[in-house]
Design an enzyme around this catalytic site. Structure first.
Site, PDB file in Angstrom:
ATOM      1  N   SER A  15      44.969  36.367  46.512  1.00 40.22           N
ATOM      2  CA  SER A  15      45.945  36.751  45.489  1.00 40.22           C
ATOM      3  C   SER A  15      45.239  37.349  44.282  1.00 40.22           C
ATOM      4  CB  SER A  15      46.727  35.514  45.037  1.00 40.22           C
ATOM      5  OG  SER A  15      47.667  35.165  46.000  1.00 40.22           O
ATOM      6  N   CYS A  16      46.046  37.960  43.432  1.00 33.94           N
ATOM      7  CA  CYS A  16      45.564  38.522  42.173  1.00 33.94           C
ATOM      8  C   CYS A  16      44.730  37.481  41.436  1.00 33.94           C
ATOM      9  CB  CYS A  16      46.763  38.930  41.311  1.00 33.94           C
ATOM     10  SG  CYS A  16      46.354  39.415  39.634  1.00 33.94           S
ATOM     11  N   PRO A  17      43.572  37.766  40.902  1.00 32.77           N
ATOM     12  CA  PRO A  17      42.984  39.098  40.770  1.00 32.77           C
ATOM     13  C   PRO A  17      41.909  39.399  41.813  1.00 32.77           C
ATOM     14  CG  PRO A  17      41.794  37.620  39.338  1.00 32.77           C
ATOM     15  CD  PRO A  17      42.785  36.774  40.135  1.00 32.77           C
TER      16      PRO A  17
END
Lengths: 77, 158
Positions: A15-17
């Site tokens: 997932s981000c980042p």
């Protein structure tokens, strides 16, 4: 158009980042003009990688999505 | 974009709860990946995020937080054990979404050159010593942060 990559990284499941951070690290280790392939399942990646490429001056050559997996080809500036 | 002066982001991390530890670390690590310069000024409870003895046990409280992982009436949220339960629930959410844990985000900040500043004055107030903080933390005060922030393009506080 078929693009051939000099290097490929798999960011599926992250997932981000992390997809952006791993893309940056991979690009750092490459030569100018070489092409990186990055695979991601993070739906935010599509916008994030485009924004990242725009900001860093690397060229996003191609983006495609198939069955929830995004594929990016980025040419190092 | 290497011919231009790098863009800068200056962040203040004021709080030491688990949910509020994520945004400064995510934004700063992403900023350096975007060829920006980033600094985080950890002050007051925010020092816990870079405190080796505390940053593995950051929590989130359901009390007076209607958006908490476990929304409960305040009277229930005030009961013993509720913060622990909400924290466990939040960690499980983050884990399920494959979000990097705080420890990994911290590593990414340190490894990629985010300027991590521990606030000297609040360290004194809260009895935090330099050796309590992670290696690589720079100690400084308001002037240290402002010297970085004065020509920053983005400034945020969490």
């Amino acid at each position: 158009m078929s693009v051939s990559a000099d290097k490929s990284i798999d960011c599926k499941g992250l997932s981000c980042p992390e997809p952006v951070l791993k893309t940056k690290i991979a690009i750092n280790g490459m030569e100018s003009g070489q092409v990186l392939e990055m695979l991601s399942t993070d739906p935010g990646s599509a916008n994030d990688i485009a924004a990242w490429a725009n900001r860093t001056g690397n060229e996003l050559i191609e983006t495609s999505e198939n069955d929830g997996v995004w594929q990016f080809f980025i040419r190092k500036s | 974009m290497s011919d231009q002066k790098p863009k800068k982001i200056a962040i203040i991390a004021l709080h030491g709860s688990l949910d509020l530890a994520y945004p400064p670390l995510i934004l700063a690590s992403t900023a350096v990946a975007m060829d920006m310069e980033a600094a985080i000024f950890f002050t007051f409870y925010g020092l816990d995020i870079i405190n080796k003895n505390k940053n593995k046990s950051l929590g989130v409280a359901p009390l007076a937080n209607p958006a908490a992982p476990m929304p409960v009436p305040n009277i229930v949220g005030a009961m013993p054990g509720m913060t622990m339960m909400a924290t466990a629930m939040m960690k499980s959410w983050m884990n399920k979404a494959n979000v990097a844990p705080i420890s990994k985000l911290l590593d990414m900040c340190f490894e990629n050159g985010v300027k991590m500043i521990g606030c000297q004055m609040t360290m004194d107030v809260m009895g935090v010593k330099k050796e309590d903080l992670m290696d690589g933390v720079e100690i400084g005060g308001a002037a240290t942060f402002l010297d970085f922030a004065v020509d920053s393009d983005i400034s945020l506080s969490f």
